[in-house]
Design a protein around this motif. Structure first.
Motif, PDB file in Angstrom:
ATOM      1  N   SER A  66      72.824  26.101  65.022  1.00 49.71           N
ATOM      2  CA  SER A  66      73.354  25.020  64.176  1.00 49.71           C
ATOM      3  C   SER A  66      74.038  25.644  62.985  1.00 49.71           C
ATOM      4  O   SER A  66      73.671  26.747  62.552  1.00 49.71           O
ATOM      5  CB  SER A  66      72.220  24.108  63.693  1.00 49.71           C
TER       6      SER A  66
ATOM      7  N   GLU B 264      73.443  24.630  60.267  1.00 52.00           N
ATOM      8  CA  GLU B 264      72.326  24.632  59.318  1.00 52.00           C
ATOM      9  C   GLU B 264      71.407  25.832  59.513  1.00 52.00           C
ATOM     10  O   GLU B 264      70.490  26.044  58.716  1.00 52.00           O
ATOM     11  CB  GLU B 264      71.546  23.324  59.428  1.00 52.00           C
TER      12      GLU B 264
ATOM     13  N   ALA C  28      71.818  26.537  54.829  1.00 51.50           N
ATOM     14  CA  ALA C  28      70.809  25.479  54.844  1.00 51.50           C
ATOM     15  C   ALA C  28      71.301  24.213  54.136  1.00 51.50           C
ATOM     16  O   ALA C  28      72.167  24.260  53.261  1.00 51.50           O
ATOM     17  CB  ALA C  28      69.524  25.974  54.185  1.00 51.50           C
ATOM     18  N   THR C  29      70.742  23.082  54.524  1.00 48.57           N
ATOM     19  CA  THR C  29      70.971  21.826  53.828  1.00 48.57           C
ATOM     20  C   THR C  29      69.635  21.282  53.335  1.00 48.57           C
ATOM     21  O   THR C  29      68.581  21.608  53.887  1.00 48.57           O
ATOM     22  CB  THR C  29      71.629  20.787  54.748  1.00 48.57           C
TER      23      THR C  29
ATOM     24  N   GLY D  57      65.799  20.213  55.076  1.00 46.47           N
ATOM     25  CA  GLY D  57      65.821  20.620  56.481  1.00 46.47           C
ATOM     26  C   GLY D  57      64.960  21.811  56.809  1.00 46.47           C
ATOM     27  O   GLY D  57      65.267  22.545  57.750  1.00 46.47           O
TER      28      GLY D  57
ATOM     29  N   ASN E  39      66.086  23.961  59.876  1.00 44.43           N
ATOM     30  CA  ASN E  39      66.959  25.051  59.447  1.00 44.43           C
ATOM     31  C   ASN E  39      66.338  26.409  59.758  1.00 44.43           C
ATOM     32  O   ASN E  39      67.030  27.340  60.192  1.00 44.43           O
ATOM     33  CB  ASN E  39      67.243  24.944  57.949  1.00 44.43           C
TER      34      ASN E  39
END
Length: 263
Positions: free
Chosen positions: A140, A142, A146-147, A150, A154
């Motif tokens: 991903s 992510e 990172a977000t 998550g 993540n």
């Protein structure tokens, strides 16, 4: 013109829906014998069968190494080889660390990271014997940047990215390539279950605003990237995290260019 995966055999996990199903379909369109793996049969699998008689759909759990080894054995017995793997099985649960309980953490890691590990571990002996193969792990964007909120998701996807790089390093000498495909926000059943809830409307709009192409992705767009990575067209591509996210993690937008007349 010959098809890009003619005479190749591909195993796709998470093949019942979303990116996994899209990969299975595109691979079949390009001539591959396709083995789909998921927890339950796909109601859409007839679309694959209409493209090729060389297909199997096997119900199995990616968190079981023994189950995946059995799938690989059946694939090789049926088709004679195994040339490509796409690890699309995954889930999207997460939250801030202090709010994620132990069982939820283990569940995400077990499916997303352990499942990917078991998939690759199951196929590698056959690919080592052949001294060839292409592994495409579905990570991903992510897992690269990172977000918020998550943590477990993540972390699991970042693990997939580095696991993929290790496989590329360790097995490249045997003609085996491995790359992580890192999608952005793609309109799949998992996307719907998270972002199409009423309380997520503003979050969804903000994600859309930060996706530089101004739209969410389609599963077939990820399948096209996976197809390239699995094919001989990517014969010198290995150990990479290929981000296909419409520009989501490219950088931040603050409306400045719109003020300057760029619309």
């Amino acid at each position: 013109m010959s098809k890009r995966l003619q005479n190749k055999v591909a195993l796709v996990t998470g093949a019942a829906s979303g990116i996994g199903f899209a990969c299975a379909k595109r691979f079949a369109e390009e001539g591959a014998a396709v083995v789909g793996l998921d927890l339950k049969a796909s109601e859409h699998w007839d679309e694959i069968a209409s493209l090729t008689n060389n297909n199997l759909f096997i119900e199995a759990d990616v968190t079981s190494l023994a189950a995946q080894q059995a799938v690989v054995a059946q694939a090789v017995e049926t088709f004679g080889s195994l040339d490509a793997l796409v690890t699309s099985a995954g889930i999207g649960d997460a939250g801030p660390v202090h709010m994620v309980d132990e069982d939820a953490w283990r569940h995400v890691i077990n499916i997303n990271l352990n499942g990917t590990f078991f998939s690759t571990k199951a196929v590698l002996p056959q690919m080592m014997e052949q001294r060839s193969g292409s592994i495409v792990t579905i990570a991903s964007c992510e897992g690269v940047v990172a977000t918020e909120g998550g943590s477990s998701y993540n972390a699991s996807k970042a693990g997939v990215v580095n696991l993929s790089k290790n496989i590329a390093i360790d097995y490249g000498r045997m003609g085996i390539r491995c790359n992580a495909l890192c999608p952005g926000f793609i309109e799949t059943p998992m996307f719907d279950s998270v972002l199409n809830q009423d309380f997520m409307k503003e979050v969804k709009a903000d994600i859309m605003a930060q996706t530089k192409l101004g739209r969410f992705g389609e599963p077939v767009e990820m399948a096209n990237v996976a197809l390239f990575l699995a094919s001989e067209e990517a014969s010198f591509v290995t150990g990479q995290a290929i981000v296909a996210d419409g520009g989501y993690i490219a950088g931040h937008s603050h409306g400045i260019v719109e003020m300057m007349g760029l619309t």
